[in-house]
Design a protein around this motif. Structure first.
Motif, PDB file in Angstrom:
ATOM      1  N   THR A 160      85.248  55.449  65.129  1.00 42.27           N
ATOM      2  CA  THR A 160      84.198  54.691  64.447  1.00 42.27           C
ATOM      3  C   THR A 160      84.025  55.236  63.033  1.00 42.27           C
ATOM      4  O   THR A 160      84.218  56.419  62.777  1.00 42.27           O
ATOM      5  CB  THR A 160      82.874  54.800  65.210  1.00 42.27           C
ATOM      6  OG1 THR A 160      82.596  56.187  65.480  1.00 42.27           O
ATOM      7  CG2 THR A 160      82.939  54.046  66.524  1.00 42.27           C
ATOM      8  N   ASP A 161      83.671  54.348  62.114  1.00 47.05           N
ATOM      9  CA  ASP A 161      83.557  54.726  60.706  1.00 47.05           C
ATOM     10  C   ASP A 161      82.208  55.370  60.409  1.00 47.05           C
ATOM     11  O   ASP A 161      81.171  54.951  60.919  1.00 47.05           O
ATOM     12  CB  ASP A 161      83.747  53.498  59.812  1.00 47.05           C
ATOM     13  CG  ASP A 161      85.171  52.972  59.854  1.00 47.05           C
ATOM     14  OD1 ASP A 161      86.092  53.804  59.981  1.00 47.05           O
ATOM     15  OD2 ASP A 161      85.354  51.746  59.763  1.00 47.05           O
ATOM     16  N   GLY A 162      82.241  56.380  59.546  1.00 49.22           N
ATOM     17  CA  GLY A 162      81.017  57.020  59.108  1.00 49.22           C
ATOM     18  C   GLY A 162      80.334  56.219  58.013  1.00 49.22           C
ATOM     19  O   GLY A 162      80.895  55.261  57.480  1.00 49.22           O
ATOM     20  N   LYS A 163      79.130  56.614  57.668  1.00 41.57           N
ATOM     21  CA  LYS A 163      78.386  55.926  56.619  1.00 41.57           C
ATOM     22  C   LYS A 163      78.737  56.506  55.251  1.00 41.57           C
ATOM     23  O   LYS A 163      78.983  57.703  55.115  1.00 41.57           O
ATOM     24  CB  LYS A 163      76.886  56.046  56.871  1.00 41.57           C
ATOM     25  CG  LYS A 163      76.410  55.309  58.114  1.00 41.57           C
ATOM     26  CD  LYS A 163      74.900  55.411  58.271  1.00 41.57           C
ATOM     27  CE  LYS A 163      74.422  54.629  59.490  1.00 41.57           C
ATOM     28  NZ  LYS A 163      72.948  54.726  59.659  1.00 41.57           N
ATOM     29  N   GLY A 164      78.752  55.642  54.257  1.00 41.48           N
ATOM     30  CA  GLY A 164      79.032  56.099  52.897  1.00 41.48           C
ATOM     31  C   GLY A 164      80.421  56.695  52.781  1.00 41.48           C
ATOM     32  O   GLY A 164      81.412  56.106  53.195  1.00 41.48           O
TER      33      GLY A 164
END
Length: 209
Positions: free
Chosen positions: A15-19
């Protein structure tokens, strides 16, 4: 640290992190758990009645798949690694990987392919395609009888399924290999390794007196 990530758990870091964060909060939590297991010398294996059924009826599900598709596949026992991941596929055919998923009961069995789409399973199959250099991988959802000791208080009519036409008890969800997604796996694993090393160091620093 060059740890290898298991195909079956790969979705935990994808899953992708924020920013600008490469890893999500959930991915960091998972990597922290791995670091804790390493430091304290244990391996947490989650179990459930659903997983127990999958283990107990795996051969029956493979037999069901073979009967429906007129094949004679056997369970694969070879584990493969590359620089980033490790995995042991269920069935390795000439042109594809086949991953057997034994559904818990009639209500959880996906009758249509789109009902069986699962991001976690998809990452697992993409890892297998990469490891075995195959152009395609299929999830094969199979519906076979649940062992009596696992049914508990649920209705047996949902678990005793041999009377149903066998062609109605196998659903295939196909995936095609994508090297772009394999590159993403490399990036996530490298980021997870960096974070893993940081956590190991932090644990060591906080518990050294």
């Amino acid at each position: 640290m060059s740890i290898l990530f298991r195909a079956s758990a790969l979705s935990a870091i994808m899953t992708d992190g924020k920013g600008k964060e490469e890893l999500s909060v959930g991915a960091k939590t998972y990597v922290t758990k791995l670091a804790k297991e390493f430091i304290y010398g244990f391996d947490e294996r989650v179990s459930s009645k659903y997983m127990d059924k999958g283990i107990q009826v795996e051969d029956e599900s493979i037999d069901l798949y073979n009967a429906v598709h007129l094949t004679s596949y056997a369970k694969n026992t070879e584990r493969k690694n590359n620089e980033w991941i490790t995995g042991e596929a269920d069935i390795v055919a000439d042109d594809r990987i086949i991953d057997i998923k034994s559904s818990w009961c009639l209500t959880t069995f996906p009758v249509l392919a789109d009902q069986g789409e699962d991001k976690g399973y998809e990452w697992q199959l993409r890892a297998y395609m990469w490891l075995w250099d195959k152009p395609r991988a299929d999830i094969a959802y199979c519906l076979v009888n649940t062992p009596e000791d696992l049914i508990g208080y649920e209705s047996k009519s949902l678990h005793q399924v041999d009377h149903i036409n066998r062609e109605l008890r196998v659903t295939i969800v196909p995936y095609v290999r994508d090297t772009v997604m394999e590159d993403k796996i490399k990036i996530k694993v490298e980021a997870a390794r960096v974070y893993y090393a940081q956590v190991i160091q932090e644990i060591s620093n906080q518990h050294t007196y």
